[in-house]
Scaffold this active site. Structure first.
Site, PDB file in Angstrom:
ATOM      1  N   SER A   1       0.722  -1.156   0.093  1.00 38.52           N
ATOM      2  CA  SER A   1      -0.009   0.046  -0.043  1.00 38.52           C
ATOM      3  C   SER A   1       0.856   1.209  -0.017  1.00 38.52           C
ATOM      4  CB  SER A   1      -1.089  -0.069   1.177  1.00 38.52           C
ATOM      5  OG  SER A   1      -0.241   0.364   2.399  1.00 38.52           O
TER       6      SER A   1
ATOM      7  N   LYS B   1       1.964   3.863   7.458  1.00 34.82           N
ATOM      8  CA  LYS B   1       1.074   4.857   6.905  1.00 34.82           C
ATOM      9  C   LYS B   1       1.396   6.378   6.828  1.00 34.82           C
ATOM     10  CE  LYS B   1      -2.141   1.921   4.916  1.00 34.82           C
ATOM     11  NZ  LYS B   1      -1.477   0.697   5.378  1.00 34.82           N
TER      12      LYS B   1
END
Length: 228
Positions: free
Chosen positions: A149, A187
């Site tokens: 991701s 993230k």
């Protein structure tokens, strides 16, 4: 001979790689040089590449390697590539190649660059990293990346991320976030009032939103190590 803008961009890229371990994004370059569009950055990058100062690594986001510096900059230190090639297979290392410019940090498990996975584990190994990635008087650790991701940030599955342990971070930092004391993920951080957003760097993944009270910052990414 480099133009002033070319030299300014080379200095900016070299400085960011030395501190963060990865090259800046085109948006960051554009802002740093006060240019109106990315096309100007593309032209400067191409000029630096044609003159042999940098190399772009194919099919990787934010993957620029500084090959050399102008004579005046070289005196301040050698160029630091954003991709650090290192073989983690255990083997004896001759004393002659031990570099006191390198440090060791604990590898404490895997971190998800995708759907959050189980919380961080205990130390499983140690990895050697350039001291330029490490801040004095700060604690650091390393994690192996699981998932894709964060591809557009130049972070691939199997990479080792170097993390400075801290419980605060700024919007835009790439962080290790612990969600509900159970799951850890890598993230980009963004806060919106009482909500914390954990943003992927891959359009295939949706932004994860949580009550700020359920998210704890475990550290900020400061470097990247990739094996080949």
């Amino acid at each position: 001979m480099l133009t002033r803008k070319q030299l300014d961009l080379l200095k900016f890229i070299h400085g960011r790689i030395s501190v963060d371990g990865v090259s800046p994004s085109f948006d960051e370059m554009k802002s740093a040089l006060n240019l109106r569009s990315k096309s100007g950055i593309h032209r400067l990058i191409t000029a630096l590449e044609e003159r042999g100062f940098i190399r772009r690594l194919a099919h990787r986001a934010r993957a620029i390697e500084v090959i050399k510096l102008p004579e005046g900059m070289e005196q301040a230190g050698a160029a630091a590539p954003n991709v650090i090639r290192h073989d983690f297979r255990p083997r004896p290392e001759p004393a002659a190649v031990i570099d006191n410019a390198a440090g060791s940090v604990p590898l404490i498990g895997r971190i998800a660059a995708g759907t959050p996975i189980e919380a961080l584990q205990h130390t499983v190994d140690h990895v050697t990293v350039p001291r330029a990635m490490l801040s004095p008087r700060a604690e650091h650790y390393a994690l192996e990346v699981k998932g894709d991701s964060m591809l557009d940030a130049g972070i691939h599955e199997g990479d080792i991320v170097v993390v400075r342990r801290q419980d605060e971070a700024k919007d835009g930092d790439i962080v290790v976030a612990l969600v509900e004391d159970q799951e850890a993920t890598l993230k980009t951080l963004r806060r919106k009032g009482p909500v914390v957003e954990l943003i992927a760097a891959n359009p295939a993944y949706k932004t994860q939103s949580y009550d700020a009270r359920s998210v704890k910052i475990q550290g900020r990414m400061v470097g990247l190590i990739r094996t080949y």
